[in-house]
Design an enzyme around this catalytic site. Structure first.
Site, PDB file in Angstrom:
ATOM      1  N   SER A 274     -26.082 -44.057 126.027  1.00  0.00           N
ATOM      2  CA  SER A 274     -25.974 -44.929 124.865  1.00  0.00           C
ATOM      3  C   SER A 274     -27.025 -44.578 123.823  1.00  0.00           C
ATOM      4  O   SER A 274     -27.966 -43.823 124.089  1.00  0.00           O
ATOM      5  CB  SER A 274     -26.174 -46.379 125.304  1.00  0.00           C
ATOM      6  N   LYS A 275     -26.858 -45.184 122.659  1.00  0.00           N
ATOM      7  CA  LYS A 275     -27.800 -44.970 121.577  1.00  0.00           C
ATOM      8  C   LYS A 275     -29.200 -45.419 122.015  1.00  0.00           C
ATOM      9  O   LYS A 275     -30.195 -44.820 121.654  1.00  0.00           O
ATOM     10  CB  LYS A 275     -27.340 -45.756 120.352  1.00  0.00           C
TER      11      LYS A 275
END
Ligand code: GLU
Length: 516
Positions: A274-275
């Site tokens: 994920s970011k």
């Protein structure tokens, strides 16, 4: 005639493209190109609630940066009107194809494969709550559909009346009861699912006169003559419904082959990349920088100094390998080598160090001139201008240690700006009482040296030090401290030759003054 391979990348413009999305596009591209086929970019923008301005342009720019150019599709944020008007498969943005879908939804209703449903969202919410209170989950399926407000149960007249009354109704797929759907996935093999586990998905909404993803996706894949669907594994649960839709529309004989790609995982393998992992561990998860509506910036591979070729190469290896030792592949080589049977079923762990390694390998392969031009652009942003010949020599000297163009600055900023501070640890270790005198003498020897080539300096320096009986370690380290400000850098002779006589002597005089 053998069928022409046609694949599509069908992102929804709901935000910046995650690197996993770019990998999906890449695998589609490689698969198509290997077969002399077409790669199509279709924008699935039927969910207006999730539409994010700029996302479509971002997708187009990201693919262009990677060199993955679509043969057909939206361009530059708008359809290339002229080209697409002539093309039988255009347009490629679903919102511009909205007139196409209703007839298929209605056909499904007419054939008994779908029905009108009139439940309001409040009614459905209440049902969900009621089920929850009993510890159950409400599923809109064969068990409940007859007791709800649907055309399956209401009279023809009542249905007509309600259809005219307002636009709160939808068309739902009528999933057949207790059937085993046998599916095939090019990566995962044969899969079977009992239809009783499925729900009657909404296909079309009267409120916005738009299809949902499922209907639009199937209709478009059919109309655009897509032969192979390669997409992320988050769509695997939808596959039984898609099989059933192909069948209900009478298209099952020509339905595409499917392949579902596994997820990109966090570096420790625990969960989806994920970011937040990127922010925490210091790497981008997006191809290009992205600024959201709150002005929050997410870093991108491009802005972080990755070469697009390196990015493509590292992406290709996230879930695929050629079965040989070779790790460096150009896009053309990937087209030849790629095959779905070497794509892993399990998730692919992202390794940030390996990503850097790829960039370093590509940096080494780059021509010094090109790197110098890139570095000059970097310098220009800091207001530093430099002679290209000089920059090129620096680049060639530092290349082996750099992974990014910006590393040239970290490794060799002193070639452009004389040190204003000196590493005091180095000073306290090597700076002796006699050092100012020694450096002063060295400076005058250097200033009277005619041949200022690297080789000549490399010869003179140790000879002089030995002849005068100076301490080699102390002299060389303080000399380096004068030129660089620290104990880093390539050979002192290389630095001196590049800086030139005047600058070298000026820096030596300066350190003497500083520590006087
Ligand atoms: N619009 C879907 C997405 O955003 C496409 C899924 C598919 O390729 O079928 O991922």
């Amino acid at each position: 005639m053998a069928e022409k391979t046609r694949v599509r990348f069908a992102p929804s413009p709901t935000g910046p493209l995650h690197m996993g999305g770019v990998r999906t596009a890449l695998y589609n591209y490689l698969y198509a190109k290997q077969r002399g086929g077409d790669f199509i970019l279709r924008i699935e923008d039927t969910d207006s609630q999730r539409f994010v301005p700029g996302a479509e342009e971002y997708i187009i720019e990201a693919l262009a940066w990677c060199g993955i150019s679509p043969d057909e599709g939206v361009e530059g944020g708008k359809i290339a009107e002229e080209a697409s008007a002539k093309h039988p498969h255009a347009p490629y943005r679903q919102s511009q194809r909205r007139h196409l879908y209703r007839e298929y939804a209605e056909k499904l209703v007419k054939d008994g494969n779908a029905y009108y449903a009139f439940d309001t969202s409040e009614e459905l919410d209440a049902l969900r709550k009621e089920y929850e209170s009993r510890g159950e989950t409400f599923t809109y399926n064969f068990k409940v559909r007859h007791s709800l407000a649907t055309s399956l149960y209401l009279s023809g007249e009542e249905t007509e009346r309600r259809l005219r009354e307002n636009n709160h109704w939808v068309i739902r797929f009528k999933v057949p009861e207790d059937r085993v759907v046998k599916m095939s996935d090019m990566i995962r093999g044969e899969i079977e699912v009992n239809t009783n586990t499925l729900d009657d998905k909404v296909l079309w909404k009267a409120a916005d006169e738009l299809p949902t993803y499922h209907l639009a996706n199937i209709v478009d894949d059919h109309l655009m003559e897509i032969t192979d669907v390669i997409r992320g594994e988050e769509w695997l649960p939808s596959l039984p419904l898609h099989y059933l839709l192909y069948e209900a529309l009478g298209w099952d004989k020509e339905q595409p082959r499917f392949a579902h790609l596994s997820l990109l995982l966090k570096p420790d393998g625990k969960g989806k990349l994920s970011k937040r992992d990127g922010d925490r561990l210091g790497f981008p998860v997006f191809p290009l920088e992205w600024k959201n509506s709150e002005g929050e910036v997410s870093r991108g591979y491009r802005e972080d100094g990755y070469f697009p070729e390196a990015f493509v190469n590292l992406l290709a290896f996230l879930g695929w390998n050629p079965g040989t030792e070779q790790e460096i592949f150009s896009l053309e080589e990937l087209v030849n080598a790629f095959s779905l049977d070497r794509v892993v079923k399990s998730g692919a762990k992202f390794n940030p160090d390996k990503a850097k390694w790829y960039n370093q390998e590509y940096l080494r392969m780059h021509d010094d001139k090109l790197l110098a031009v890139g570095f000059e652009r970097y310098l220009a942003k800091m207001g530093i201008s430099s002679d290209i010949g000089y920059t090129e020599k620096i680049v060639s000297l530092l290349k082996e240690r750099a992974a990014f163009i910006s590393d040239f600055w970290d490794l060799g900023g002193y070639f452009f700006i004389a040190p204003s501070e000196y590493d005091m640890a180095v000073k306290s270790k090597f700076w002796k009482e006699e050092t100012p005198a020694i450096l002063g003498e060295l400076s005058s020897i250097l200033s009277s040296t005619e041949d200022f080539s690297r080789d000549e300096i490399e010869r003179i320096l140790p000879a002089v030090i030995k002849e005068r009986g100076w301490q080699m370690g102390s002299v060389m380290n303080t000399l380096r401290l004068a030129l660089v400000g620290a104990s880093k850098g390539p050979g002192v002779a290389d630095i001196i030759a590049l800086l030139g006589k005047d600058e070298t002597c000026a820096r030596i005089e300066r350190i003497i003054r500083s520590f006087a």
